[in-house]
Design a protein around this motif. Structure first.
Motif, mmCIF file in Angstrom:
data_model
loop_
_atom_site.group_PDB
_atom_site.id
_atom_site.type_symbol
_atom_site.label_atom_id
_atom_site.label_comp_id
_atom_site.label_asym_id
_atom_site.label_seq_id
_atom_site.Cartn_x
_atom_site.Cartn_y
_atom_site.Cartn_z
ATOM 1 N N ASP A 35 0.826 -1.214 0.000
ATOM 2 C CA ASP A 35 0.000 0.000 0.000
ATOM 3 C C ASP A 35 0.856 1.258 0.000
ATOM 4 N N SER A 36 1.968 1.242 0.726
ATOM 5 C CA SER A 36 2.821 2.428 0.782
ATOM 6 C C SER A 36 3.495 2.684 -0.566
ATOM 7 N N GLN A 37 3.846 1.627 -1.306
ATOM 8 C CA GLN A 37 4.436 1.811 -2.631
ATOM 9 C C GLN A 37 3.417 2.377 -3.605
ATOM 10 N N ILE A 38 2.192 1.919 -3.514
ATOM 11 C CA ILE A 38 1.131 2.443 -4.381
ATOM 12 C C ILE A 38 0.887 3.914 -4.079
ATOM 13 N N GLU A 39 0.827 4.255 -2.786
ATOM 14 C CA GLU A 39 0.605 5.649 -2.404
ATOM 15 C C GLU A 39 1.762 6.525 -2.879
ATOM 16 N N GLN A 40 2.994 6.061 -2.747
ATOM 17 C CA GLN A 40 4.145 6.841 -3.190
ATOM 18 C C GLN A 40 4.108 7.074 -4.693
ATOM 19 N N ARG A 41 3.753 6.073 -5.456
ATOM 20 C CA ARG A 41 3.658 6.244 -6.911
ATOM 21 C C ARG A 41 2.547 7.218 -7.269
ATOM 22 N N ALA A 42 1.420 7.145 -6.565
ATOM 23 C CA ALA A 42 0.317 8.069 -6.829
ATOM 24 C C ALA A 42 0.727 9.498 -6.484
ATOM 25 N N ARG A 43 1.446 9.670 -5.387
ATOM 26 C CA ARG A 43 1.909 11.018 -5.009
ATOM 27 C C ARG A 43 2.913 11.549 -6.030
ATOM 28 N N ASP A 44 3.751 10.688 -6.564
ATOM 29 C CA ASP A 44 4.686 11.111 -7.600
ATOM 30 C C ASP A 44 3.946 11.614 -8.843
ATOM 31 N N LEU A 45 2.742 11.075 -9.078
ATOM 32 C CA LEU A 45 1.928 11.500 -10.217
ATOM 33 C C LEU A 45 1.026 12.688 -9.897
ATOM 34 N N GLY A 46 1.065 13.172 -8.638
ATOM 35 C CA GLY A 46 0.319 14.378 -8.297
ATOM 36 C C GLY A 46 -0.882 14.173 -7.392
ATOM 37 N N MET A 47 -1.042 13.013 -6.805
ATOM 38 C CA MET A 47 -2.186 12.776 -5.921
ATOM 39 C C MET A 47 -2.019 13.554 -4.619
ATOM 40 N N ILE A 48 -3.107 14.159 -4.165
ATOM 41 C CA ILE A 48 -3.137 14.757 -2.839
ATOM 42 C C ILE A 48 -4.417 14.307 -2.157
ATOM 43 N N TYR A 49 -4.390 14.293 -0.834
ATOM 44 C CA TYR A 49 -5.587 13.952 -0.076
ATOM 45 C C TYR A 49 -6.479 15.180 0.047
ATOM 46 N N GLU A 50 -7.744 14.946 0.303
ATOM 47 C CA GLU A 50 -8.708 16.042 0.376
ATOM 48 C C GLU A 50 -8.351 17.025 1.486
#
Length: 61
Positions: A35-50
Motif C-alpha cells: 500500500d505504501s508503494q502504491i501511495e508513493q507512486r500516486a503522489r509522484d503522479l500528483g495525488m493529494i488527499y482532500e
C-alpha cells in the motif's frame, strides 16, 4: 462481392483472437505492491488527499 470481403475480415479477426488467447494462456502477471508503494507512486503522479487542499470549492462542506 462485398460478402466475401466481410468473410475475410471476420476470419482474420477470429484467427487473431484464437492466436492471442493461445499465447496468453501461459502468461502469469504477478507484481505485488504494498500500500505504501502504491501511495508513493500516486503522489509522484500528483495525488493529494482532500484534507491537504488549501482551497474550498463551491458545493462542498
Amino acid at each position: 462481392m462485398s460478402f466475401f470481403i466481410d468473410k475475410r475480415i471476420f476470419l482474420g479477426i477470429g484467427i487473431g483472437l484464437i492466436l492471442g488467447v493461445t499465447f496468453m494462456i501461459g502468461y502469469k502477471y504477478t507484481i505485488s505492491l504494498s500500500d505504501s508503494q502504491i501511495e508513493q507512486r500516486a503522489r509522484d503522479l500528483g495525488m493529494i488527499y482532500e484534507n491537504e487542499r488549501k482551497s474550498i470549492l463551491k458545493g462542498e462542506g
